[in-house]
Scaffold this active site. Structure first.
Site, PDB file in Angstrom:
ATOM      1  N   TYR A 393      21.826  64.840  20.578  1.00 19.01           N
ATOM      2  CA  TYR A 393      22.227  64.830  22.008  1.00 19.01           C
ATOM      3  C   TYR A 393      21.178  64.065  22.875  1.00 19.01           C
ATOM      4  CZ  TYR A 393      26.601  67.016  21.281  1.00 19.01           C
ATOM      5  OH  TYR A 393      27.986  67.408  20.841  1.00 19.01           O
ATOM      6  N   ASP A 407      25.332  68.718  10.492  1.00 13.11           N
ATOM      7  CA  ASP A 407      26.320  69.585  10.145  1.00 13.11           C
ATOM      8  C   ASP A 407      26.491  69.932   8.761  1.00 13.11           C
ATOM      9  OD1 ASP A 407      27.218  69.749  12.784  1.00 13.11           O
ATOM     10  OD2 ASP A 407      28.400  67.842  12.767  1.00 13.11           O
ATOM     11  N   TYR A 490      33.675  70.324  17.363  1.00 15.93           N
ATOM     12  CA  TYR A 490      34.179  69.108  16.784  1.00 15.93           C
ATOM     13  C   TYR A 490      34.837  69.428  15.454  1.00 15.93           C
ATOM     14  CZ  TYR A 490      32.284  65.576  20.033  1.00 15.93           C
ATOM     15  OH  TYR A 490      32.055  64.737  21.153  1.00 15.93           O
ATOM     16  N   HIS A 548      25.654  61.406  23.281  1.00 13.55           N
ATOM     17  CA  HIS A 548      25.386  61.707  22.144  1.00 13.55           C
ATOM     18  C   HIS A 548      25.742  60.917  21.103  1.00 13.55           C
ATOM     19  CE1 HIS A 548      29.310  63.642  22.419  1.00 13.55           C
ATOM     20  NE2 HIS A 548      29.563  63.498  21.244  1.00 13.55           N
ATOM     21  N   HIS A 550      27.468  60.254  16.861  1.00 13.98           N
ATOM     22  CA  HIS A 550      27.818  60.775  15.397  1.00 13.98           C
ATOM     23  C   HIS A 550      27.368  59.787  14.421  1.00 13.98           C
ATOM     24  CE1 HIS A 550      30.694  63.521  17.583  1.00 13.98           C
ATOM     25  NE2 HIS A 550      30.686  62.626  18.527  1.00 13.98           N
ATOM     26  N   HIS A 713      28.278  57.843  21.414  1.00 12.88           N
ATOM     27  CA  HIS A 713      29.591  58.580  21.897  1.00 12.88           C
ATOM     28  C   HIS A 713      29.096  58.728  23.624  1.00 12.88           C
ATOM     29  CE1 HIS A 713      32.744  61.864  21.903  1.00 12.88           C
ATOM     30  NE2 HIS A 713      33.004  61.174  22.958  1.00 12.88           N
TER      31      HIS A 713
END
Length: 752
Positions: A393, A407, A490, A548, A550, A713
């Protein structure tokens, strides 16, 4: 991998049959309610009032049967029934032998028994239990030790390929890798399951383990019991701590600039208010962060900023406050059964064969991928999986500056697998597979419907209409392996897509709920709106969706027609015309080899071509057989060409994979994760940045491709309160691998 059509479902159905009050009809058969019995078995029951016919769907079986008929149609073939389906008092009944008779008839060939277990099969529940018992009996094991991973210790690669290509047995013993967390300390173990002994026991100094599921519960309990945090909540207008939902987040590493010691096992906790609308994410308690020490089981620090009122407007994301018109059914049927077969954990479809297993960290691993080219099975990929991912972010405020989630490496995305809902998460014709993983106590745990496999129509494969001649065209079919992992707010959908023409697609979709920030501005006309939206978009009254990224990385151990590969560049260029004529320029290809690991690490230019080639193998024209690597093949947000951070940010000391889209390394069984094996709170890069330091040569070697893709994003209102799936696509495409159009035979079949 266990099949939902297997012994477990059959046992359930038989138990139901024997416990159901049966009706005798003519004393000849035991009859049981059709719908109740078949639904318990996992079959879908549909009634066509016009045709007066039942349609029964169960994974690979497609059954049509009429009441009082002495036969049924199973995958397009007639099956004689010992007892017909009957109606009594408007309820349909079947005999207690119907399930065995129809679904075990052999007319459904979707699943086959594995005669020789594949050496890469996941650990079974019994093997997990055995590995844990061996570890617990070891002298170094201490009570309270938890397990972050219990997985297959892979046998040597050459032995696995020999098994896949010729059936030669693997001589290596069946082993398990065990990663343990003793307090804050990581221990790695290797267990010989055949001999029942520990082969390796290695403490890993300075490493932090994953966040485990019981850590989530610990954090919630610590927050609920903290008087200090309760006082802080009152400043934000929250008087009841029991209505506060916590989100435990990894803290990253900032070389002490955040006042935190690297050797502490810490989480930062941001909180949301449960207002009863089912969507606490819409009610952030902004600028309030608790730092929790997981070893001391207490809050060691509370970080606060300006008090922002909690956004209180109800924002349910499940449609409970909407009245939408129902959709008419859309049925996807395969009336003659599946075009693929699953044998144990190996999938065969068209010319493709591959092995599939689920890993607790990276999710699906697809192995020993081959393509049958005119009767010759050719190697394409030894293993393909997620290598790692990051969601960084861009907001520097107190509740956001540390947010850069790894993640897979921090949380274990396989452990967080989300069961797939038929007809919603995957089409109705999907086969859904259960998977077994070990939980943090070492107990084998079954995840239902963890992976979906389905075939789909994907447009025309090719078409040509010659004037005055018959049309020549054929449909494109694709086989999709789908897996979904939910990490906090998410949900990530990963599709491995096999094309008939030899292409492999990798699609990554992000959905779920955006992480949002509470602000003062209600609209963009408010006085604070400009400052409030400096790092994001106002997507609701008093709510900003923070900008942010991905960024996904995929580890692709390609073996293009064998293990002797090299990286080749083809750059289209404009060059002067020296051959005469009216043209002043030409289009030519500048071809050259990329010979070392450090040269191979590069940003991807979509105007160029990058190939992994086997220069020792040629097609019939003499071109080296190759596969094209396309990290970015389209998406619905701007491509993440790199992380949007300044070069002096500490995140660049810890991670390198996010800033280049193409990496190629020499194969090493120990180099599996683009982010490094233990990225939580890591102070330096132990992943791809470390792997390429020795700058090994890539010429005619066993190479591994690491492909980075993703999106930046920028939030928009249409993604709130729930986000439609946003996709990014990557491709592996054959390049002179074949002698001609691989699907040419399909036109012949369809035009006969």
């Amino acid at each position: 991998m266990t099949l939902t059509t297997g012994k477990k479902a059959l046992t359930l159905a038989i138990a139901l049959l024997t416990s159901t009050a049966a009706l005798a009809h003519g004393g000849e058969a035991h009859m049981v309610p059709m719908e109740k019995t078949l639904k318990a078995f996992g079959a879908d029951v549909q009634w066509d009032d016009y045709a007066q016919m039942f349609t029964l769907l169960k994974d690979g079986a497609y059954v049509k049967v009429k009441p009082n008929a002495h036969s049924a149609i199973v995958n397009g073939k007639t099956l004689q029934l010992a007892v017909p389906v009957i109606f009594k008092d408007k309820t349909a009944y079947i005999s207690d032998g119907f399930i065995n008779e129809v679904f075990q008839s052999g007319l459904d060939q979707t699943f086959a028994v594995e005669k020789k277990p594949h050496p890469l099969n996941s650990l079974s529940a019994d093997e997990i239990t055995k590995a844990v018992s061996i570890i617990q009996a070891a002298p170094g094991f201490k009570p309270g030790t938890r397990f972050t991973e219990i997985s297959l210790h892979e046998p040597p690669k050459d032995q696995v390929w020999d098994f896949a290509m010729s059936g030669k047995a693997v001589t290596d013993a069946r082993k398990a890798d065990v990663i343990m967390l003793n307090g804050a300390h990581i221990i790695e173990g290797v267990v010989d399951l055949n001999a029942g002994k520990v082969l390796a026991w290695q403490p890993i100094p300075g490493a932090h383990g994953m966040v485990l599921l019981d850590d989530f519960a610990s954090v919630q309990s610590i927050i609920n019991g903290s008087a200090e945090f309760a006082e802080a909540l009152k400043k934000h207008g929250v008087s009841d701590p029991k209505k506060v939902i916590t989100t435990p987040l990894t803290v990253g590493y900032f070389d002490g600039k955040d006042g935190l010691k690297q050797d502490q096992r810490l989480l930062k906790v941001v909180s949301y208010l449960d207002v009863g609308d089912g969507n606490y994410w819409a009610h952030p308690i902004e600028n309030l962060v608790a730092v929790v020490d997981l070893e001391q089981k207490k809050i060691i620090k509370i970080e606060e900023g300006q008090v922002i009122p909690v956004p209180m407007n109800p924002r349910p994301y499940d449609g409970r406050d909407r009245n939408a018109a129902p959709l008419k059914p859309l049925d996807i049927v395969e009336p003659e059964g599946k075009n693929y077969t699953i044998t144990g954990d190996t999938v065969h479809w068209q010319n493709w064969d591959f092995h599939l297993r689920l890993n607790s960290r990276v999710g699906p691993i697809l192995s020993t991928v081959t393509y049958n080219d005119g009767g010759t099975r050719r190697k394409i990929m030894y293993e393909g999986s997620l290598g790692g991912m990051i969601v960084p972010y861009g907001d520097p405020d107190v509740g956001w500056y540390f947010k850069a989630y790894l993640d897979a490496g921090d949380y274990g995305m396989g452990t967080l697998t989300s069961p797939i809902a038929r007809g919603k998460d995957a089409p109705g014709n999907a086969v859904l597979l259960d998977e077994t993983l070990a939980d943090y106590t070492g107990k084998p745990t079954t995840i239902p419907h963890a992976v979906a496999i389905f075939e789909r129509y994907a447009g025309p494969e090719y078409k040509h209409q010659e004037m005055g001649q018959p049309n020549v065209s054929t449909e494109r079919r694709e086989l999709v392996v789908r897996w979904i992992s939910t990490v906090g707010n998410y949900d990530y959908i990963f599709d491995w897509v096999f094309h008939q023409n030899g292409t492999i697609g990798i699609d990554a979709g992000a959905t779920g709920i955006e992480a949002v920030k509470g602000v003062q501005a209600k609209t963009m006309h408010d006085a604070t709106a400009k400052d409030d939206t400096r790092y994001g978009t106002l997507i609701d009254h008093n709510i900003v969706g923070t900008t942010h990224q991905h960024i996904y990385n995929f580890r692709l151990d390609l073996d293009v027609d064998g293990e002797n590969n090299r990286l080749v560049a083809l750059d289209p260029e404009v060059k002067p015309n020296t051959a005469g004529g009216p043209r002043t320029s030409t289009m030519q290809i500048n071809q050259y080899d990329i010979s070392t690991e450090q040269q191979a690490a590069q940003k991807f230019d979509p105007g160029t071509i990058r190939l992994l080639s086997n220069t020792r193998k040629e097609n019939r024209m003499g071109n080296p057989v190759s596969y094209q690597i396309i990290p970015y093949a389209g998406g619905t947000h701007p491509v993440a060409t790199g992380a949007k951070f300044a070069p002096d940010e500490w995140i660049y000391h810890r991670l390198s994979f996010m800033d280049k889209q193409l990496w190629v390394t020499r194969y090493s069984p120990d180099e599996r994760y683009s982010e490094g094996k233990y990225p939580n709170r890591s102070a330096h890069d132990t992943g791809l940045g470390q792997y390429i330091k020795d700058n090994q040569a890539l010429d005619n070697s066993d190479d591994v491709v690491w492909m980075t893709t993703g999106t930046t994003h920028v939030a928009r209102a249409e993604e709130w309160p729930i986000m439609p799936t946003e996709w990014v696509h990557a491709l592996l495409k054959p390049w002179n691998f074949f002698n001609e159009t691989p699907t040419l035979a399909e036109a012949g079949k369809q035009n006969k």
